[in-house]
Design an enzyme around this catalytic site. Structure first.
Site, PDB file in Angstrom:
ATOM      1  N   ASN A   9      41.333  21.674  67.901  1.00 25.25           N
ATOM      2  CA  ASN A   9      40.742  22.998  68.105  1.00 25.25           C
ATOM      3  C   ASN A   9      40.748  23.283  69.599  1.00 25.25           C
ATOM      4  O   ASN A   9      39.930  22.747  70.345  1.00 25.25           O
ATOM      5  CB  ASN A   9      39.304  22.998  67.553  1.00 25.25           C
ATOM      6  CG  ASN A   9      38.572  24.283  67.873  1.00 25.25           C
ATOM      7  OD1 ASN A   9      39.183  25.298  68.201  1.00 25.25           O
ATOM      8  ND2 ASN A   9      37.244  24.253  67.789  1.00 25.25           N
ATOM      9  N   LYS A  11      39.973  25.918  71.084  1.00 27.99           N
ATOM     10  CA  LYS A  11      38.936  26.889  71.448  1.00 27.99           C
ATOM     11  C   LYS A  11      39.543  27.997  72.333  1.00 27.99           C
ATOM     12  O   LYS A  11      40.707  28.309  72.171  1.00 27.99           O
ATOM     13  CB  LYS A  11      37.766  26.200  72.144  1.00 27.99           C
ATOM     14  CG  LYS A  11      37.280  24.953  71.387  1.00 27.99           C
ATOM     15  CD  LYS A  11      35.941  24.486  71.852  1.00 27.99           C
ATOM     16  CE  LYS A  11      35.635  23.133  71.216  1.00 27.99           C
ATOM     17  NZ  LYS A  11      34.234  22.785  71.268  1.00 27.99           N
ATOM     18  N   HIS A  94      32.607  27.440  62.500  1.00 31.97           N
ATOM     19  CA  HIS A  94      32.385  26.528  63.625  1.00 31.97           C
ATOM     20  C   HIS A  94      31.019  26.841  64.248  1.00 31.97           C
ATOM     21  O   HIS A  94      30.618  28.011  64.311  1.00 31.97           O
ATOM     22  CB  HIS A  94      33.500  26.703  64.659  1.00 31.97           C
ATOM     23  CG  HIS A  94      33.515  25.617  65.687  1.00 31.97           C
ATOM     24  ND1 HIS A  94      32.626  25.599  66.739  1.00 31.97           N
ATOM     25  CD2 HIS A  94      34.271  24.510  65.810  1.00 31.97           C
ATOM     26  CE1 HIS A  94      32.865  24.512  67.474  1.00 31.97           C
ATOM     27  NE2 HIS A  94      33.854  23.835  66.936  1.00 31.97           N
ATOM     28  N   GLU A  96      30.060  27.068  67.170  1.00 32.17           N
ATOM     29  CA  GLU A  96      30.100  28.029  68.286  1.00 32.17           C
ATOM     30  C   GLU A  96      30.134  29.460  67.762  1.00 32.17           C
ATOM     31  O   GLU A  96      29.595  30.376  68.387  1.00 32.17           O
ATOM     32  CB  GLU A  96      31.308  27.723  69.196  1.00 32.17           C
ATOM     33  CG  GLU A  96      31.054  26.461  70.009  1.00 32.17           C
ATOM     34  CD  GLU A  96      32.302  25.698  70.406  1.00 32.17           C
ATOM     35  OE1 GLU A  96      33.412  26.245  70.300  1.00 32.17           O
ATOM     36  OE2 GLU A  96      32.153  24.527  70.810  1.00 32.17           O
ATOM     37  N   GLU A 164      30.305  18.387  61.596  1.00 27.63           N
ATOM     38  CA  GLU A 164      30.204  18.429  63.049  1.00 27.63           C
ATOM     39  C   GLU A 164      28.753  18.599  63.466  1.00 27.63           C
ATOM     40  O   GLU A 164      28.256  19.749  63.548  1.00 27.63           O
ATOM     41  CB  GLU A 164      31.017  19.606  63.589  1.00 27.63           C
ATOM     42  CG  GLU A 164      32.488  19.544  63.261  1.00 27.63           C
ATOM     43  CD  GLU A 164      33.310  20.244  64.339  1.00 27.63           C
ATOM     44  OE1 GLU A 164      34.139  19.593  64.954  1.00 27.63           O
ATOM     45  OE2 GLU A 164      33.064  21.431  64.590  1.00 27.63           O
ATOM     46  N   GLY A 170      31.259  18.826  72.152  1.00 29.06           N
ATOM     47  CA  GLY A 170      31.484  19.124  73.569  1.00 29.06           C
ATOM     48  C   GLY A 170      30.460  18.496  74.496  1.00 29.06           C
ATOM     49  O   GLY A 170      30.362  18.885  75.649  1.00 29.06           O
ATOM     50  N   SER A 210      32.903  15.237  69.950  1.00 31.61           N
ATOM     51  CA  SER A 210      33.215  14.311  71.039  1.00 31.61           C
ATOM     52  C   SER A 210      34.102  13.136  70.619  1.00 31.61           C
ATOM     53  O   SER A 210      33.909  12.005  71.078  1.00 31.61           O
ATOM     54  CB  SER A 210      31.916  13.811  71.694  1.00 31.61           C
ATOM     55  OG  SER A 210      31.211  14.904  72.266  1.00 31.61           O
TER      56      SER A 210
HETATM   57  C1  PEP Z   1      35.074  21.068  68.096  1.00 33.92           C
HETATM   58  O1  PEP Z   1      35.512  21.961  68.798  1.00 33.92           O
HETATM   59  O2  PEP Z   1      34.975  21.259  66.875  1.00 33.92           O
HETATM   60  C2  PEP Z   1      34.680  19.802  68.703  1.00 33.92           C
HETATM   61  C3  PEP Z   1      34.320  18.826  67.922  1.00 33.92           C
HETATM   62  O3  PEP Z   1      34.712  19.730  70.072  1.00 33.92           O
HETATM   63  P1  PEP Z   1      34.638  18.375  70.947  1.00 33.92           P
HETATM   64  O4  PEP Z   1      35.649  17.405  70.366  1.00 33.92           O
HETATM   65  O5  PEP Z   1      35.001  18.790  72.317  1.00 33.92           O
HETATM   66  O6  PEP Z   1      33.255  17.835  70.817  1.00 33.92           O
END
Ligand code: PEP
Length: 254
Positions: A9, A11, A94, A96, A164, A170, A210
């Site tokens: 992803n 983003k 997601h 976000e 998640e 992040g 992460s």
């Molecule tokens: C994500 O964007 O779904 C995500 C898990 O980001 P990160 O790996 O940076 O934590």
């Protein structure tokens, strides 16, 4: 047998030329890794171009969001029909989007429905916030999110779920492998109750939060975890390749 899957992803990162550069750095090596589904989710504006670059390879394409209406006066939105011509997958719900764009469970539900209707494969994101986790409410929150996202949907063929935990996205603070495996097991039990054992057994459920080349192995070794949704580390070709390679090695030797 569930085919493992690693989703990148990106983003709101990479310009069109930056996206091309990133794909060019990894396309050949990624293509050669088999037994794992590799999905790249660049920003909307790069989908068509990246689609051309990976054409004929084993790499798949996904979008990061979709609107639920098929067409009409929704300035700035992208419909499932538009995406279905360009890519196979779409990330929905997601955290976000839930946080910055006020996406509710009801909106996520409509998006999942609309995507499935045109043959797009949703990657549905669920996960609890830090305060919910600390209050011991993970099970309640995740159960509620899965159930509301899938309300009224009888056939989930094509769906992938990504667990998640919001506090792990992040932040560099990943969940432990035990936490992730346990919650993903819970999601599988919810799906089993809603759709039956076979559907639950065949459903791919990913961990996201992460994930890096340094911790990918510990997640992929878990029996319930079928892959990863990777944010930050998917913007570095060597990291992403390493995560995909580790996944292939671990899941093949099972
Ligand atoms: C994500 O964007 O779904 C995500 C898990 O980001 P990160 O790996 O940076 O934590």
């Amino acid at each position: 047998m569930r085919v493992p899957m690693i989703v990148g992803n990106w983003k709101m990162n990479t310009t069109l030329s930056g996206a091309v550069e990133l794909v060019n750095k990894m396309v050949r090596e990624l293509d050669e890794i088999d037994s794992v589904d590799k999905v790249l989710c660049p920003p909307f504006i790069s989908l068509a171009k990246i689609g051309k670059l990976i054409k004929g390879s084993s790499i798949k394409l996904g979008a990061q969001n979709v609107y639920f209406a098929e067409k009409g006066a929704y300035t700035g939105e992208i419909s499932p029909l538009m995406l279905a011509e360009l890519c196979e997958f779409v990330i929905i719900g997601h955290s976000e989007r839930r946080k910055y764009f006020n996406e509710t469970g009801e909106i996520v539900n409509q998006k999942v429905m609309a995507a499935l209707k045109v043959g797009l494969k949703p990657i549905l994101c669920v996960g609890e916030k830090l305060a919910e986790n600390e209050a011991g409410r993970t099970e309640e929150v995740v159960t509620g999110q899965v159930s509301s996202s899938l309300a009224g949907i009888n056939d989930i063929n094509g769906l992938t779920i990504a667990y998640e935990p919001v506090w792990a996205i992040g932040t560099g603070k990943a969940a432990t492998r035990e936490q992730a495996n346990e919650t993903i097991g819970l999601i599988r039990r919810i799906i089993s109750k809603l759709y039956g054992e076979k559907v639950a057994r065949d459903l791919r459920i990913l961990y996201g939060g992460s994930v890096t080349a340094d911790n990918a192995t510990e997640f992929m070794q878990q029996s319930e975890i079928d892959g990863a949704l990777v944010g930050g580390a998917s913007l570095k070709a060597d990291q992403f390749l390493s995560i995909v390679r580790q996944t292939a090695e671990i899941k093949q030797t099972r």
